[in-house]
Scaffold this motif. Structure first.
Motif, PDB file in Angstrom:
ATOM      1  N   SER A 126       0.869  -1.313  -0.071  1.00  0.00           N
ATOM      2  CA  SER A 126       0.065  -0.062   0.163  1.00  0.00           C
ATOM      3  C   SER A 126       0.911   1.179  -0.095  1.00  0.00           C
ATOM      4  CB  SER A 126      -1.123   0.205   1.276  1.00  0.00           C
ATOM      5  OG  SER A 126      -0.280   0.130   2.613  1.00  0.00           O
ATOM      6  N   ALA A 127       1.960   1.079   0.336  1.00  0.00           N
ATOM      7  CA  ALA A 127       3.060   2.582   0.138  1.00  0.00           C
ATOM      8  C   ALA A 127       3.321   2.723  -1.253  1.00  0.00           C
ATOM      9  CB  ALA A 127       4.197   2.224   1.011  1.00  0.00           C
ATOM     10  N   PHE A 128       3.127   1.796  -2.267  1.00  0.00           N
ATOM     11  CA  PHE A 128       3.318   1.972  -3.645  1.00  0.00           C
ATOM     12  C   PHE A 128       2.671   3.441  -3.994  1.00  0.00           C
ATOM     13  CE2 PHE A 128       4.300  -2.604  -5.370  1.00  0.00           C
ATOM     14  CZ  PHE A 128       5.421  -2.415  -4.971  1.00  0.00           C
ATOM     15  N   GLY A 129       3.348   4.238  -4.957  1.00  0.00           N
ATOM     16  CA  GLY A 129       2.817   5.315  -5.387  1.00  0.00           C
ATOM     17  C   GLY A 129       2.195   5.134  -6.715  1.00  0.00           C
ATOM     18  N   GLU A 478      11.798  10.906 -16.073  1.00  0.00           N
ATOM     19  CA  GLU A 478      10.449  11.817 -16.103  1.00  0.00           C
ATOM     20  C   GLU A 478      10.517  13.084 -15.337  1.00  0.00           C
ATOM     21  OE1 GLU A 478       7.014   9.220 -15.269  1.00  0.00           O
ATOM     22  OE2 GLU A 478       8.149   7.811 -16.254  1.00  0.00           O
ATOM     23  N   HIS A 479      11.687  13.191 -14.439  1.00  0.00           N
ATOM     24  CA  HIS A 479      11.883  14.449 -13.755  1.00  0.00           C
ATOM     25  C   HIS A 479      12.447  15.598 -14.935  1.00  0.00           C
ATOM     26  CE1 HIS A 479      13.440  17.569 -10.845  1.00  0.00           C
ATOM     27  NE2 HIS A 479      12.401  16.846 -10.223  1.00  0.00           N
ATOM     28  N   GLU A 480      11.706  16.623 -14.546  1.00  0.00           N
ATOM     29  CA  GLU A 480      12.254  17.642 -15.771  1.00  0.00           C
ATOM     30  C   GLU A 480      13.719  18.004 -15.556  1.00  0.00           C
ATOM     31  OE1 GLU A 480      10.521  21.353 -14.677  1.00  0.00           O
ATOM     32  OE2 GLU A 480      11.306  21.590 -12.685  1.00  0.00           O
ATOM     33  N   ALA A 481      14.297  17.757 -14.501  1.00  0.00           N
ATOM     34  CA  ALA A 481      15.833  18.279 -14.407  1.00  0.00           C
ATOM     35  C   ALA A 481      16.568  16.940 -14.784  1.00  0.00           C
ATOM     36  CB  ALA A 481      16.099  18.527 -12.649  1.00  0.00           C
ATOM     37  N   VAL A 482      16.176  15.926 -15.159  1.00  0.00           N
ATOM     38  CA  VAL A 482      17.177  14.705 -15.059  1.00  0.00           C
ATOM     39  C   VAL A 482      17.187  14.289 -16.601  1.00  0.00           C
ATOM     40  CG1 VAL A 482      17.473  12.378 -14.581  1.00  0.00           C
ATOM     41  CG2 VAL A 482      16.643  13.796 -12.984  1.00  0.00           C
ATOM     42  N   ALA A 483      18.976  14.573 -16.965  1.00  0.00           N
ATOM     43  CA  ALA A 483      19.051  14.174 -18.270  1.00  0.00           C
ATOM     44  C   ALA A 483      19.478  12.467 -18.503  1.00  0.00           C
ATOM     45  CB  ALA A 483      20.193  14.874 -18.712  1.00  0.00           C
ATOM     46  N   ARG A 524       9.795   9.090  -4.143  1.00  0.00           N
ATOM     47  CA  ARG A 524       8.900   8.377  -3.048  1.00  0.00           C
ATOM     48  C   ARG A 524       7.114   8.368  -3.464  1.00  0.00           C
ATOM     49  NH1 ARG A 524       6.086  10.648   0.835  1.00  0.00           N
ATOM     50  NH2 ARG A 524       6.959  12.694   0.379  1.00  0.00           N
ATOM     51  N   LYS A 525       6.853   9.394  -4.207  1.00  0.00           N
ATOM     52  CA  LYS A 525       5.458   9.720  -4.560  1.00  0.00           C
ATOM     53  C   LYS A 525       5.219   8.750  -5.556  1.00  0.00           C
ATOM     54  CE  LYS A 525       3.852  13.755  -2.541  1.00  0.00           C
ATOM     55  NZ  LYS A 525       4.075  15.509  -2.867  1.00  0.00           N
ATOM     56  N   ARG A 526       6.168   8.839  -6.589  1.00  0.00           N
ATOM     57  CA  ARG A 526       5.379   8.147  -7.891  1.00  0.00           C
ATOM     58  C   ARG A 526       5.793   6.476  -7.722  1.00  0.00           C
ATOM     59  NH1 ARG A 526       5.848  10.301 -13.392  1.00  0.00           N
ATOM     60  NH2 ARG A 526       4.919  12.219 -12.977  1.00  0.00           N
ATOM     61  N   LEU A 527       6.793   6.200  -7.085  1.00  0.00           N
ATOM     62  CA  LEU A 527       7.091   4.877  -6.883  1.00  0.00           C
ATOM     63  C   LEU A 527       7.025   4.344  -5.327  1.00  0.00           C
ATOM     64  CD1 LEU A 527      10.544   4.181  -9.097  1.00  0.00           C
ATOM     65  CD2 LEU A 527       8.186   4.208  -9.754  1.00  0.00           C
ATOM     66  N   SER A 528       7.626   4.546  -4.544  1.00  0.00           N
ATOM     67  CA  SER A 528       7.381   4.104  -3.232  1.00  0.00           C
ATOM     68  C   SER A 528       8.677   4.727  -2.226  1.00  0.00           C
ATOM     69  CB  SER A 528       7.354   2.684  -2.949  1.00  0.00           C
ATOM     70  OG  SER A 528       8.591   2.204  -3.060  1.00  0.00           O
ATOM     71  N   PRO A 529       8.436   4.658  -1.039  1.00  0.00           N
ATOM     72  CA  PRO A 529       9.413   5.077   0.029  1.00  0.00           C
ATOM     73  C   PRO A 529      10.778   4.124  -0.165  1.00  0.00           C
ATOM     74  CG  PRO A 529       7.361   5.002   1.217  1.00  0.00           C
ATOM     75  CD  PRO A 529       7.127   4.391  -0.145  1.00  0.00           C
ATOM     76  N   LEU A 530      10.602   2.914  -0.505  1.00  0.00           N
ATOM     77  CA  LEU A 530      11.888   1.922  -0.684  1.00  0.00           C
ATOM     78  C   LEU A 530      12.569   2.348  -2.025  1.00  0.00           C
ATOM     79  CD1 LEU A 530       9.831  -1.495  -0.401  1.00  0.00           C
ATOM     80  CD2 LEU A 530      11.351  -0.454   1.336  1.00  0.00           C
ATOM     81  N   ALA A 531      11.575   2.871  -2.926  1.00  0.00           N
ATOM     82  CA  ALA A 531      12.599   3.085  -4.117  1.00  0.00           C
ATOM     83  C   ALA A 531      13.289   4.591  -4.161  1.00  0.00           C
ATOM     84  CB  ALA A 531      11.566   3.060  -5.484  1.00  0.00           C
ATOM     85  N   MET A 532      12.853   5.340  -3.264  1.00  0.00           N
ATOM     86  CA  MET A 532      13.594   6.554  -3.176  1.00  0.00           C
ATOM     87  C   MET A 532      14.938   6.580  -2.918  1.00  0.00           C
ATOM     88  SD  MET A 532      12.444   9.812  -0.484  1.00  0.00           S
ATOM     89  CE  MET A 532      13.678   8.916   0.660  1.00  0.00           C
TER      90      MET A 532
END
Ligand code: PRX
Length: 573
Positions: A126-129, A478-483, A524-532
């Motif tokens: 349930s913590a999945f984003g 998908e983050h605007e700053a990441v190449a 954290r929001k998109r995937l999960s706290p574990l993936a952060m």
């Protein structure tokens, strides 16, 4: 470390190896080949039919200390009620139904209810984003999701993107917040209890559970299990967890992961055992109080939790009466020798390590009550399981003790996964020269004990949960700053590994703590706290192979302080 053999269900390991057959487990469960076998039925109706209807099945405690108790008869009726409800909606046998809930009683009843009506249960953490949820629901073409009000926000956000999802069932609707038109309210306490439900006649090979697990590349894969898995989950619970009629058993795992279903639902309940569930986060004192209050006797947990308890020291242990404990087991990551030795000193009992995977569905290599433990070793194959280590390249079994190879298991055990959902090619690729290759490296010593070395791929094991670097890298992009990005596991004293991301920023973006935090939160929001990512390092450019692929392994090797040497060996990512 030796223990009294005579008292355990397993007895002598050597003798059990000689005598063991899966048929014995089938007989104990009264299962006849080709007859109906349904996990939902075996965990509730059958326990009632064998005179244990009034026995406690579940002692549940919420984060605020609220306690609820359910007998096996309650379990039978609640699972019937959910099964009927799903059927009445028009959900069919074979449909995938996702469980997206905290560890509330409805999660446990829902799981068995789905199985009783022939559905395929797809439990998700349930913590999945939203994005983690979306990928898995899309892949499984899930038709219904059972969830709580608190998680509706995430579900509503992705709903427009999923064509297949027809039913959003809210299991704790109390009328306080209006549901949307397409959402369906279900309240177990208000629903008419269904006394009699005709269990769907599933047989051995009928699909039961779909557990998503991460690999190095590609999307997470749905390991598809069948109802016959029950045979292995039942007998390993009896022999490895050593469960007996009077036990109060606590599995700390969340059913979003395989430990929480195979050994937090199926195995113990098929044995008619009283289980405890604590729907609260980790805190040493809360855990000890829980053990004390409910007189937990058998405890199944994970090395990260054990190391966290070690960090808290002996003081909190002395405040509570933990004398009810009699057997402790661990799974999910390497259990270091120090943790085994510490637990022996702290609780008077060692933790018994068990090794297995989402794909294996049940325990494969374990330490058994009565068998000498070598702290730091995973133990020996479960009777009925043929396991070895094979050469890293030729995949031939290694003959000499102490040589590192890949853990390999002879296919054919009852709870083996039967496919990856929609991905037979990857499934088939796991079987080489007649062995199922686990993807882990280990060696076997001269006494036949297995010693874990590490994974053979780039999957990150953080706190016993596998996360795939590819999924995180894709989300980062998908983050605007990441190449560019590369994600690796970094050693951590408590969680074994944490996620570290190497990032090259797009022109116009400056490296700063602020942007790090933004990116962390984004994942954290998109995937999960574990993936952060716990750590982000900015690089001007990421190291690449001649063909332009990011050399993730080179970055990983640096984090682990490993010799890099000839980089051509690190290129085949
Ligand atoms: O790498 C091994 C590690 O966890 C992986 C399986 O993860 P998952 O499918 O999520 O299932 C976890 C719970 C069954 C394995 O390939 N792993 C699991 N148990 C152990 C372990 N590593 C070392 N020692 C263990 N006892």
């Amino acid at each position: 470390m030796e223990e009294d053999q005579g008292m355990s269900n397993m007895g002598s390991y050597e003798e059990k190896i000689e005598q063991f057959s899966w048929e014995q487990a089938e007989q104990e469960l009264g299962y006849q080949k080709d007859a109906m076998i349904n996990i939902g039925y075996y965990c509730s109706d059958r326990i009632c039919e064998t005179g244990r209807a009034a026995k406690l099945a579940l002692i549940w405690e919420g984060y605020s200390g609220e306690i609820k108790q359910y007998t096996f008869n309650d379990l039978r009726i609640h699972t019937n009620t959910i099964a009927r409800f799903l059927q009445n909606l028009g959900i069919q046998a074979g449909d995938r139904i996702c469980l997206f809930m905290d560890k509330i009683p409805e999660l446990y009843f829902g799981f068995l209810g789905i199985l009783k009506m022939g559905g395929i249960a797809q439990p998700l953490f349930s913590a999945f984003g939203g994005e983690s949820l979306l990928t898995r629901l899309e892949d499984a073409q899930t038709i219904a999701i059972m969830t709580q009000k608190k998680h509706l926000g995430k579900v509503r956000k992705i709903l427009p993107d999923i064509a297949f999802l027809k039913y959003v069932i809210v299991v704790d609707d109390d009328g306080s917040k209006p549901l949307q038109e397409s959402e369906i309210s279900f309240n177990l306490e208000k629903e008419n209890p269904v006394e009699n439900f005709e269990t769907f006649p599933t047989t051995a090979e009928t699909p039961s559970v779909l557990h998503y697990t991460s690999g190095t590349t590609g999307k997470p894969k749905g390991a598809q299990h069948v109802h016959y898995s029950l045979i292995a989950q039942y007998i390993t619970s009896k022999f490895v967890l050593d469960l007996n009629n009077d036990d109060i058993y606590w599995c700390t795992a969340d059913p979003g992961w395989v430990t929480g279903t195979s050994y937090g639902i199926i195995g113990p309940w098929a044995n008619g055992i009283t289980q405890c569930v604590l729907d609260a986060g980790f805190k040493a004192e809360t855990w000890y109080k829980f053990i004390q209050d409910h007189k937990v006797t058998v405890w199944y947990s994970a090395p990260t939790a054990i190391r966290s308890l070690m960090k808290e020291g002996l003081e909190p242990i002395q405040k509570y009466n933990l004398t009810s404990l009699r057997h402790l087991c661990s799974v999910g990551e390497p259990l270091n020798a120090e943790a085994v030795i510490w637990s022996e000193a702290a609780y008077g009992l060692p933790f018994y390590d068990t090794f297995w995977q989402t794909e294996t569905g049940s325990m494969m290599i374990c330490n058994y009550p009565g068998m000498k433990i070598k702290p730091g070793s995973m133990g020996k194959p479960f009777p009925g399981i043929t396991a070895t280590v094979v050469d890293l390249k030729s995949h031939e079994p290694l003959q000499k003790p102490g040589v590192v190879g890949l853990i390999a298991i002879k296919p054919g055990w009852p709870s083996m996964f039967r496919n990856y959902w929609n991905n037979e090619a990857t499934y088939k690729s796991k079987f080489i020269k007649g062995w199922y290759i686990c993807g882990d490296r280990a060696s076997i010593d001269e006494d036949g004990y297995f010693w874990f070395v590490g994974r053979d791929d780039d999957v990150i094991n953080t706190g016993g949960h596998l996360v795939g670097p590819f999924e995180i890298e894709s989300a980062l992009l998908e983050h605007e700053a990441v190449a560019e990005s590369a994600v690796v596991g970094k050693p951590d004293p408590v969680n074994m590994e944490v996620v570290k991301a190497f990032i090259a920023l797009k022109p116009g973006f400056e490296a700063s703590d602020m942007i790090k935090l933004q990116i962390m939160n984004f994942i954290r929001k998109r995937l999960s706290p574990l993936a952060m990512p716990q750590e982000i390092e900015f690089l001007d450019a990421l190291p690449k192979t001649r063909s332009g692929k990011i050399m993730r392994r080179l970055l990983r090797a640096k984090e682990w302080g490993e010799e890099i040497g000839d980089t051509s060996t690190l290129e085949n990512d």
